[in-house]
Design a protein around this motif. Structure first.
Motif, PDB file in Angstrom:
ATOM      1  N   GLY A  51       1.650 -22.622   9.748  1.00 29.98           N
ATOM      2  CA  GLY A  51       2.057 -24.059   9.419  1.00 29.98           C
ATOM      3  C   GLY A  51       1.349 -24.783   8.249  1.00 29.98           C
ATOM      4  N   CYS A  52       1.936 -25.594   7.589  1.00 26.13           N
ATOM      5  CA  CYS A  52       1.206 -26.155   6.378  1.00 26.13           C
ATOM      6  C   CYS A  52       1.766 -27.594   6.208  1.00 26.13           C
ATOM      7  N   GLU A  53       0.991 -28.426   6.330  1.00 26.09           N
ATOM      8  CA  GLU A  53       1.410 -29.974   6.348  1.00 26.09           C
ATOM      9  C   GLU A  53       1.708 -30.326   5.300  1.00 26.09           C
ATOM     10  N   PHE A  54       1.305 -29.780   4.044  1.00 25.43           N
ATOM     11  CA  PHE A  54       1.848 -30.267   2.650  1.00 25.43           C
ATOM     12  C   PHE A  54       3.346 -30.179   2.538  1.00 25.43           C
ATOM     13  N   GLY A  55       4.125 -29.541   3.281  1.00 23.25           N
ATOM     14  CA  GLY A  55       5.599 -29.489   3.440  1.00 23.25           C
ATOM     15  C   GLY A  55       6.404 -29.203   2.000  1.00 23.25           C
ATOM     16  N   CYS A  56       5.784 -28.350   1.336  1.00 22.50           N
ATOM     17  CA  CYS A  56       6.582 -28.115  -0.034  1.00 22.50           C
ATOM     18  C   CYS A  56       8.008 -27.669   0.112  1.00 22.50           C
ATOM     19  N   LYS A  57       8.945 -28.278  -0.423  1.00 17.53           N
ATOM     20  CA  LYS A  57      10.457 -28.078  -0.304  1.00 17.53           C
ATOM     21  C   LYS A  57      10.741 -26.675  -0.304  1.00 17.53           C
ATOM     22  N   TYR A  58      10.149 -25.998  -1.385  1.00 17.58           N
ATOM     23  CA  TYR A  58      10.307 -24.720  -1.806  1.00 17.58           C
ATOM     24  C   TYR A  58       9.550 -23.495  -0.914  1.00 17.58           C
ATOM     25  N   CYS A  59       8.571 -24.078  -0.148  1.00 16.47           N
ATOM     26  CA  CYS A  59       7.757 -22.975   0.565  1.00 16.47           C
ATOM     27  C   CYS A  59       8.433 -21.860   1.208  1.00 16.47           C
ATOM     28  N   TYR A  60       7.910 -20.804   0.714  1.00 14.67           N
ATOM     29  CA  TYR A  60       8.356 -19.347   1.125  1.00 14.67           C
ATOM     30  C   TYR A  60       8.032 -18.933   2.505  1.00 14.67           C
ATOM     31  N   THR A 106      -2.125 -17.571   1.344  1.00 10.33           N
ATOM     32  CA  THR A 106      -1.100 -16.917   0.988  1.00 10.33           C
ATOM     33  C   THR A 106       0.068 -17.410   1.725  1.00 10.33           C
ATOM     34  N   ALA A 107       0.010 -18.018   2.856  1.00 12.92           N
ATOM     35  CA  ALA A 107       1.167 -18.294   3.693  1.00 12.92           C
ATOM     36  C   ALA A 107       0.830 -19.919   4.154  1.00 12.92           C
ATOM     37  N   THR A 108      -0.298 -20.301   4.162  1.00 12.44           N
ATOM     38  CA  THR A 108      -0.665 -21.744   4.455  1.00 12.44           C
ATOM     39  C   THR A 108      -1.621 -22.242   3.561  1.00 12.44           C
ATOM     40  N   ASP A 109      -1.715 -23.520   3.268  1.00 11.57           N
ATOM     41  CA  ASP A 109      -2.733 -23.827   2.525  1.00 11.57           C
ATOM     42  C   ASP A 109      -4.268 -23.843   3.266  1.00 11.57           C
ATOM     43  N   THR A 140      -5.174 -22.655  -3.485  1.00 10.03           N
ATOM     44  CA  THR A 140      -5.009 -23.970  -2.467  1.00 10.03           C
ATOM     45  C   THR A 140      -4.240 -25.193  -3.554  1.00 10.03           C
ATOM     46  N   LYS A 141      -3.813 -26.109  -2.923  1.00 10.33           N
ATOM     47  CA  LYS A 141      -3.238 -27.200  -3.758  1.00 10.33           C
ATOM     48  C   LYS A 141      -4.192 -28.572  -3.514  1.00 10.33           C
ATOM     49  N   SER A 142      -5.159 -28.295  -2.848  1.00 13.36           N
ATOM     50  CA  SER A 142      -5.944 -29.205  -2.112  1.00 13.36           C
ATOM     51  C   SER A 142      -7.436 -29.715  -2.968  1.00 13.36           C
TER      52      SER A 142
HETATM   53  S1  SF4 Z   1       1.948 -22.905   2.391  1.00 18.42           S
HETATM   54 FE1  SF4 Z   1       1.583 -23.728   0.039  1.00 18.42          FE
HETATM   55  S2  SF4 Z   1       3.875 -23.800  -0.325  1.00 18.42           S
HETATM   56 FE2  SF4 Z   1       3.669 -23.763   1.575  1.00 18.42          FE
HETATM   57  S3  SF4 Z   1       3.797 -25.880   2.343  1.00 18.42           S
HETATM   58 FE3  SF4 Z   1       1.745 -25.380   2.291  1.00 18.42          FE
HETATM   59  S4  SF4 Z   1       0.945 -25.657   0.095  1.00 18.42           S
HETATM   60 FE4  SF4 Z   1       3.186 -25.808   0.090  1.00 18.42          FE
END
Ligand code: SF4
Length: 320
Positions: A51-60, A106-109, A140-142
């Motif tokens: 799971g990833c709290e950043f919640g990107c709308k496109y998250c695969y 690769t699947a969560t930040d 990462t995006k952080s």
């Molecule tokens: S795993 Fe990556 S793409 Fe998915 S919500 Fe987190 S930061 Fe965004």
């Protein structure tokens, strides 16, 4: 008593968004290293969280919550920290080939908000800081990655480490819509700058995923590549959006709300496959290549010989 002034205004204000309640759990992990398909550029992945709290709308990666019988939308609200990750990792590293590439995040930040509390990513990096000769990439995006600057430099002294920061757009407003709880692009760029200036680290910027009609414009990508180069990034590479059904469940309603004119185009593009067609992919690849060359950036992680290296690898390492 009737409310007046700011109290009345406050009482009448429409609710924009209720504070989300994110739940955190600890989950036992059967393994920390997960083997990838042979087509991937790395053999193993590490994701300290589910799971990833950043919640990107496109998250695969939303589909990974479906494995736990949860809705794709719960991916950002129910976060699982893997237990005993450092201990398990040490054991698993003994059983794999040191030349295999390992990718973390690769699947969560790995630097999502949970990391501040639970430190599972840091625990894993501490293992690599005591190891030698591995190829490790972090995505990462952080800007929380800055917390581990000294540790990352330690890892990079004895392993080939690449730190990859994802920046899909420089537009704060667009980023907020698409990646609602990720740090804003300027903070990520600042992290690229500080990591690069610290010395001893190879930092890349990836504009992934590049989204048709949203982030694939030549001017947008050019500005992003220039900003990455100016901040000290050594490479810049990106590919198009991959939109599997679990991601479509979130991404298409998002488009309907924010970019309704793009909905039909996306439905057409992704109707038959989660991957975009060859024609678009080739055009985009050429565009990214041209921009990358303009700023003297490489296409992917840079190989280098760490100061301290595993002796048995001296003859195997392709020096650059
Ligand atoms: S795993 Fe990556 S793409 Fe998915 S919500 Fe987190 S930061 Fe965004």
């Amino acid at each position: 008593m009737a409310l007046v002034g700011i109290a009345r205004l406050a009482a009448q204000s429409p609710l924009l968004e209720a504070k989300r309640a994110v739940q955190y759990f600890e989950i036992p992990a059967r393994s920390i290293l997960n083997r990838t398909k042979p087509t991937m550029p790395f053999r193993w992945t590490i994701n300290p969280y589910r799971g990833c709290e950043f919640g990107c709308k496109y998250c695969y990666a939303r589909y990974t919550h479906e494995f736990m019988e949860m809705a794709a939308e719960e991916f950002e609200d129910k976060i699982y920290a893997k237990a005993a990750s450092a201990h398990l990792l040490r054991q698993e590293l003994r059983g794999i080939d040191r030349r295999d590439h390992i990718a973390m995040g690769t699947a969560t930040d790995p630097y999502q908000p949970a990391e501040r509390r639970y430190g599972r990513t840091r625990a894993i990096l501490e293992v690599f800081a005591q190891e030698r000769g591995w190829h490790l990439g972090i995505v990462t995006k952080s800007d929380l990655v800055m917390r581990d600057l000294d540790l990352l430099r330690e890892v990079a002294r004895a392993n080939v480490l690449s730190v990859n920061v994802t920046i899909t757009t420089l537009d704060d407003k667009l980023a907020r819509m698409m990646e609602p709880r990720a740090p804003r692009p300027s903070l990520r760029l600042e992290a690229v700058r500080k990591l690069s200036e610290a010395g001893g680290l190879r930092v890349s910027v990836f504009p992934n995923p590049i989204m048709p009609g949203l982030t694939d414009g030549p001017r947008q990508l050019d500005r992003l590549a220039k900003a990455a180069r100016d901040a000290g990034a050594v490479s810049f590479g990106g590919g198009p959006l991959f939109l599997m059904p679990s991601a479509q469940k979130v991404f298409l309603p998002f488009l309907e709300k924010e970019f309704p004119h793009l909905v039909e185009r996306y439905r057409g593009l992704y109707e038959k496959s989660a991957y975009l067609g060859k024609e678009y992919k080739d055009l985009l690849a050429a565009r990214v290549r041209q921009i990358r060359d303009r700023y003297g950036l490489a296409s992917g992680p840079i190989e280098y010989k760490p100061e301290v290296w595993a002796p048995e690898q001296e003859t195997l390492f392709p020096l650059k």
